[in-house]
Design an enzyme around this catalytic site. Structure first.
Site, PDB file in Angstrom:
ATOM      1  N   CYS A 102       0.822  -1.208   0.000  1.00 35.61           N
ATOM      2  CA  CYS A 102       0.000   0.000   0.000  1.00 35.61           C
ATOM      3  C   CYS A 102       0.864   1.269   0.000  1.00 35.61           C
ATOM      4  O   CYS A 102       0.979   1.955   1.020  1.00 35.61           O
ATOM      5  CB  CYS A 102      -0.964   0.024   1.174  1.00 35.61           C
ATOM      6  SG  CYS A 102      -2.230   1.286   0.902  1.00 35.61           S
TER       7      CYS A 102
ATOM      8  N   CYS B 231      -6.054   2.436  -4.745  1.00 32.22           N
ATOM      9  CA  CYS B 231      -5.555   3.015  -3.510  1.00 32.22           C
ATOM     10  C   CYS B 231      -6.491   4.141  -3.081  1.00 32.22           C
ATOM     11  O   CYS B 231      -6.465   5.219  -3.674  1.00 32.22           O
ATOM     12  CB  CYS B 231      -4.140   3.558  -3.767  1.00 32.22           C
ATOM     13  SG  CYS B 231      -3.420   4.289  -2.313  1.00 32.22           S
TER      14      CYS B 231
END
Ligand code: UQ1
Length: 492
Positions: free
Chosen positions: A239, A418
């Site tokens: 991430c 994201c």
């Protein structure tokens, strides 16, 4: 190393005149063994030593030898059609899909953890929006009932013999292997960082580990003034938006608590850019400017001095140049890598140390019965749960095709998503492919901060994750995107 075993064996001989029974009971009990003893080749040596040792003691050697040589159960040998190494997002979803197709106990999941964390929640925990206990379930709750869970870790991959060895010395033989180990957090690679993270109520924190995530909100509350520094390391990370999300959340928190004017907010990133996809980087730069956040690119955290509250950064373009920065709060992101057990197996990994797969099929480039999913895969996508979700139908269909000796037909396009949390009520939902081109689901401008996307991230995504992804039903948003594309006529 064998002393314990020998002593116990002698004891069992002394205690009973039924040595056959006693020996086989004793030697098959694993706790007697040093857990580092992982090789089967130990067994004959041990049997030999034992028989020599007891030769003069009057016991019947042939009984002893027969029982020791039959004690190959000392380590368990498992066999399965598919071995899934790692019960994280990708591993669990794939185990659900595969075990439902292949039937009971055909799939083994190897994972030592007792808890499964929904890691995308960690940024929200850092901001005090969720609590750590909201972020996990037990492994037993999430793993599919039809798969067999071995609570152990892989220590040795032997792709040439289709086996994986575990930390307790067991061996698992597979027809097909799925590597879903995720990443390893290397906090220890930055001198002083672990010491700083161990200080009770200290000034250093990190959303990346359940061990440290609660410190983040404490740091946000405790800081009264000075420098709040946020980092991004010089390694691939899971991430990659998260180090920045916690930066924005913190900055918003400081404003909410009317202490922003006393705090300098800095983001020191090892990357040369703020975000890898230009479409969204162009939206983020005005945000950092408007919010008076200092961004330094190519700046890598190399040391923490917790006694002085100093963080040392290097200029990656001129490594001899170091900067010492005093912090009142430091949010540190650890360097990451594939787990050591994987990187040790050179045949399996690429130069960067990730599983060497074909980026379209997710099949290993050399071993056709090996696939990878998620963060440990060497495919050049952004490492997020959303990527693993989008990879899952491809990996599933290609694995089934490979099991049936058919050609692989499914292709992963590199989709990653994201949800860039920019504060306590806004998200920019970045979605893109291998070419770093936007690949968006919704018929709205996604490069804008939106409350709707924040609600999706905070309240809808956890549900989707637990109920649909881990059960093998969520294949990423491709279907949704196609359905919603009819409304996209207006979108630039
Ligand atoms: C997604 O598929 C996913 O995996 C489960 C996430 O991780 C939790 C996400 O954050 C996002 C945004 C997606 C993509 C889903 C949609 C509906 C755009």
């Amino acid at each position: 190393m064998f002393c314990n075993v020998i002593i116990k064996l002698q004891k069992s001989f002394a205690l009973t005149f039924s040595p056959a029974l006693k020996i086989s009971q004793t030697v098959t009990r694993r706790p007697l063994l040093n857990p580092t003893m992982t090789s089967y080749s130990c067994l004959p040596k041990m049997a030999l030593r034992q028989s020599k040792l007891l030769a003069g003691s009057g016991f019947n050697q042939s009984i002893l030898q027969r029982n020791i040589s039959s004690s190959q159960t000392l380590f368990d040998k498992h066999e399965c059609k598919v071995l899934v190494v790692g019960g994280g997002a990708g591993g669990c979803a794939m185990a659900a899909k595969l075990s439902s197709r292949l039937g009971r106990n055909k799939v083994i999941v190897l994972d030592p953890a007792d808890k499964h964390y929904y890691q995308p929640m960690f940024t929200l925990i850092g901001g005090g929006m969720k609590r750590l206990e909201h972020s996990y379930k037990t492994m037993e709750e999430v793993l599919p009932k039809k798969a067999k869970w071995l609570r152990d870790s892989a220590v040795e991959f032997n792709p040439d013999s289709n086996t994986v060895k575990t930390s307790s010395g067991d061996s698992i033989k597979y027809d097909m292997l799925l590597i879903a180990t995720g990443l390893q957090l290397n906090y220890n690679k930055i001198p002083g960082l672990e010491a700083a993270l161990a200080i009770p109520n200290g000034k250093v924190c990190s959303i990346y580990s359940p061990k440290y995530v609660d410190r983040v909100y404490d740091c946000l509350r405790n800081i009264e003034g000075g420098n709040a520094i946020f980092t991004f390391p010089s390694s691939p990370v899971k991430c990659p938006g998260a180090p920045q999300k916690i930066l924005y959340i913190a900055e918003h928190y400081f404003r909410k608590m009317s202490k922003r004017n006393q705090i300098n907010v800095t983001y020191n990133t090892a990357l040369p850019v703020l975000f890898g996809v230009k479409h969204y980087a162009d939206a983020l730069w005005p945000i950092v400017k408007k919010r008076n956040i200092t961004v330094n690119t190519r700046r890598n955290l190399i040391e923490v001095k917790p006694e002085q509250d100093i963080a040392i950064f290097e200029n990656l373009d001129k490594p001899s140049e170091h900067f010492e920065e005093k912090y009142s709060m430091l949010h540190a992101v650890p360097p990451m890598s594939a787990p050591d057990a994987l990187t040790r197996c050179k045949q399996l990994v690429n130069e960067a140390g990730f599983v060497d797969v074909d980026k379209s099929t997710m099949q290993h480039t050399k071993y056709k019965n090996i696939f990878a999913i998620g963060d440990s895969a060497g495919s050049p996508n952004s490492k997020t749960a959303a990527s693993a979700a989008a990879q899952s139908p491809v990996v599933y269909r290609n694995m089934i095709a490979a099991l049936n000796g058919k050609p692989l037909s499914d292709v992963y396009d590199g989709y990653a998503s994201c949800p860039l949390v920019t504060g306590y009520n806004s998200v920019i939902l970045a979605e893109f492919d291998y070419d770093l081109k936007p690949l968006e689901t919704f018929p709205i401008a996604q490069n804008k901060e939106r409350y709707s996307m924040f609600i999706m991230k905070k309240d809808f995504m956890p549900l989707l994750y637990w109920k649909l992804m881990l059960t093998g039903y969520w294949n990423g948003p491709a279907l949704m995107r196609n359905m919603l594309s009819v409304f996209k006529f207006n979108k630039q």
